[in-house]
Scaffold this motif. Structure first.
Motif, PDB file in Angstrom:
ATOM      1  N   GLU A   1      45.875  42.791  31.029  1.00 24.66           N
ATOM      2  CA  GLU A   1      45.791  42.325  32.423  1.00 24.66           C
ATOM      3  C   GLU A   1      46.996  42.757  33.243  1.00 24.66           C
TER       4      GLU A   1
ATOM      5  N   SER B   1      46.427  46.434  34.047  1.00 24.52           N
ATOM      6  CA  SER B   1      45.170  46.787  34.717  1.00 24.52           C
ATOM      7  C   SER B   1      45.306  46.530  36.201  1.00 24.52           C
ATOM      8  N   GLU B   2      45.436  47.582  36.946  1.00 21.53           N
ATOM      9  CA  GLU B   2      45.581  47.434  38.379  1.00 21.53           C
ATOM     10  C   GLU B   2      44.221  47.135  39.006  1.00 21.53           C
ATOM     11  N   ASN B   3      44.141  46.029  39.710  1.00 21.37           N
ATOM     12  CA  ASN B   3      42.933  45.626  40.439  1.00 21.37           C
ATOM     13  C   ASN B   3      41.727  45.357  39.541  1.00 21.37           C
ATOM     14  N   TRP B   4      41.950  45.039  38.290  1.00 21.15           N
ATOM     15  CA  TRP B   4      40.846  44.750  37.374  1.00 21.15           C
ATOM     16  C   TRP B   4      41.145  43.467  36.612  1.00 21.15           C
ATOM     17  N   ALA B   5      40.284  42.492  36.758  1.00 22.71           N
ATOM     18  CA  ALA B   5      40.376  41.296  35.920  1.00 22.71           C
ATOM     19  C   ALA B   5      39.742  41.636  34.574  1.00 22.71           C
TER      20      ALA B   5
ATOM     21  N   ARG C   1      36.019  41.289  34.246  1.00 27.16           N
ATOM     22  CA  ARG C   1      35.162  42.212  34.985  1.00 27.16           C
ATOM     23  C   ARG C   1      35.024  43.571  34.306  1.00 27.16           C
TER      24      ARG C   1
END
Length: 195
Positions: free
Chosen positions: A88, A91-95, A98
């Motif tokens: 997390e 991970s840029e802009n990713w939950a 998701r």
């Protein structure tokens, strides 16, 4: 030396299959293994005629997982919270929730291996994960996504002194491709027996 690499590649494929199945069923990897709910997928046949004869999902056979595959599966399970935090953070802009399940399973396996398997160079863990994503990724850009996340984690490892010096700038394409397995939706999840 080549047979060992090939064997470890298969071990990683098997581990991802169990982790993926665990996510799909809501059962822990240990529960799947303890109850014998997984079959080990065999490589898809080499020629097209044999592949057509085998069917859309390839051939499946019962088998046992190697010690390395089991160590990866149990290691990811035991360290999942810490592994997920690292994913997390990178991970840029990713939950995490998701991400496609197969990509998440591949990332978990690779991050565990990067931090806990001293005999595996970080660059090899990244390369193997990218190759798994090429073969089984949930999206067309899965290999690039997996490479980006793991690259950021490797750089952070170098920055905090945990030993990823070999990963930054390494040619991660050197370790060779993952053997192709044919599976539902390209995910190659292990088949569940009796579920």
């Amino acid at each position: 030396m080549a047979p060992r690499i090939h064997e470890r590649t298969r071990d990683r494929v098997s581990a991802v299959q169990v982790l993926y199945t665990s996510e799909l069923t809501g059962k822990s990897p240990s529960e799947l293994l303890d109850c014998g709910l997984c079959l080990v997928a065999r490589e898809a046949p080499a020629d097209e005629a044999e592949a057509a004869e085998a069917g859309a999902f390839g051939r499946i056979e019962e088998g046992t997982l190697t010690d390395y595959a089991l160590a990866l599966i149990h290691g990811v399970e035991a360290n999942q919270a810490q592994v997920d935090e690292r994913i997390e953070a990178a991970s840029e802009n990713w939950a995490l929730s998701r991400m496609p399940i197969v990509d998440r399973s591949i990332l978990r396996l690779a991050v565990f291996e990067m931090f806990n398997c001293d005999d595996v160079p970080v660059s090899v863990s990244i390369n193997e994960a990218v190759e798994l994503a090429k073969g089984f990724g949930g999206e067309d850009d899965s290999p690039r996504f997996v490479n980006g996340v793991l690259g950021r984690i490797a750089r952070s490892m170098e920055g905090d002194g945990t030993g990823a010096a070999d990963a930054v700038g390494a040619d991660i394409a050197a370790a060779g491709p993952v053997d192709a397995l044919v599976g539902a939706s390209g995910a190659a999840a292990c088949v569940q027996a009796g579920v």
